[in-house]
Design an enzyme around this catalytic site. Sequence first.
Site, mmCIF file in Angstrom:
data_model
loop_
_atom_site.group_PDB
_atom_site.id
_atom_site.type_symbol
_atom_site.label_atom_id
_atom_site.label_comp_id
_atom_site.label_asym_id
_atom_site.label_seq_id
_atom_site.Cartn_x
_atom_site.Cartn_y
_atom_site.Cartn_z
ATOM 1 N N TYR A 91 -1.697 -20.196 -9.677
ATOM 2 C CA TYR A 91 -1.503 -20.445 -11.108
ATOM 3 C C TYR A 91 -2.095 -21.773 -11.559
ATOM 4 C CZ TYR A 91 1.809 -16.626 -10.701
ATOM 5 O OH TYR A 91 2.384 -15.403 -10.453
ATOM 6 N N ARG B 283 10.847 -11.128 -11.005
ATOM 7 C CA ARG B 283 10.183 -9.856 -10.715
ATOM 8 C C ARG B 283 10.913 -8.772 -11.487
ATOM 9 N NH1 ARG B 283 10.964 -12.668 -5.900
ATOM 10 N NH2 ARG B 283 9.030 -13.317 -4.852
ATOM 11 N N HIS C 78 4.620 -7.859 -14.720
ATOM 12 C CA HIS C 78 4.079 -8.878 -13.818
ATOM 13 C C HIS C 78 3.207 -9.877 -14.570
ATOM 14 C CE1 HIS C 78 4.145 -10.036 -9.667
ATOM 15 N NE2 HIS C 78 2.847 -10.227 -9.641
ATOM 16 N N HIS D 283 8.988 -17.911 -4.543
ATOM 17 C CA HIS D 283 7.913 -17.807 -3.558
ATOM 18 C C HIS D 283 8.316 -18.536 -2.281
ATOM 19 C CE1 HIS D 283 4.575 -17.176 -6.819
ATOM 20 N NE2 HIS D 283 5.169 -16.053 -6.462
ATOM 21 N N LYS E 121 13.538 -11.489 -2.840
ATOM 22 C CA LYS E 121 13.022 -10.971 -1.575
ATOM 23 C C LYS E 121 13.712 -11.654 -0.397
ATOM 24 C CE LYS E 121 8.390 -9.482 -2.989
ATOM 25 N NZ LYS E 121 6.932 -9.636 -2.757
ATOM 26 N N ARG F 70 5.436 -12.424 -15.902
ATOM 27 C CA ARG F 70 5.805 -13.354 -14.821
ATOM 28 C C ARG F 70 4.703 -14.393 -14.635
ATOM 29 N NH1 ARG F 70 8.744 -13.981 -9.860
ATOM 30 N NH2 ARG F 70 7.435 -14.120 -7.980
#
Length: 323
Positions: free
Chosen positions: A291, A158, A256, A282, A182, A259
């Site tokens: 994806y 990110r 992004h 994730h 995250k 990414r």
Amino acid sequence: MRNSGRAQVEAFLEMLSAERGAAANTLAAYGADLEEAIAFMSSRNSALPAAGSDDLKAFIADLAGRGYAASSQARKLSALRQFFRFLHAEGLRADDPTGTIDTPRKGQALPKILSVEEVSRLIAQAEADIAAAGSDQERYQRIRFRALLELLYATGMRVSELVSLPERVWSGDGRFLMIRGKGNKERLVPLSLPARQAMADWIATRNAAWPANTDDPQWLFPAASDLGHLARQVFARDLKALAGRAQIPARLVSPHVLRHAFASHLLANGADLRAVQELLGHADISTTQIYTHVLDERLRQLVNDHHPLAKSGINRDVAADNG
């Protein structure tokens, strides 16, 4: 045929205006949506106030068949919900036929991605920009930018993770980086050789420019900002400018999107979905599965080319008929 329902619609719109202060354009939109429903019910020899759930589902299906987007279908259904709630509140209907109708949902948007060739053009342009730098300061910034670009495409980080990498994550030969993402979760990502070379160039350039009388940098990409490191908005702006110079529409390029390109290109070349999930950070694999759209054609071709019975399918059918 019974009253079409226009009188009830007018009463509904008057209520919206008087009691809720609805704006003129809102009233016009509701009126148009309900008028369309009236016309559809009329074609079925019915009236809108008497419509049942099946009638309304048929109306939504008709909208979809005529190419209305899910958002437009949902808006018209919302108008119908409010209309029938009004009828129920006024004692004109004993039930609400919209209660069992699901709101049309937008399909999940596929991520925008760049092709391998387009990413190669971006990197080549970044390298050309370094060669064309007109001053030491410009060269410093362009070497830093190329390192950021290579690192982003090599890891799928990110952008917020990228620009705020602490200095301590770079050590040794730089074959791996430990990224804190995250939820304060850490993940280990490997670096490609081009990314390691670009980072080595950046570290050497940065260290040469770093004043000897100051402490070592806290951030891998320090900058004269309140944050102490390069702002993500600055990198995003420079990336769009680079895209323009590489003859790629700037609207298609963002951190992004790179990414997305990282994940899609890995999967297209045989990477395991779980591995890509780990690299992206994730928490849920369902987030990564978006994806897999890039695999559709590749997998179809794989089956057609390598499945032992795929090419002989027609022959087997003929043999069965003759057997």
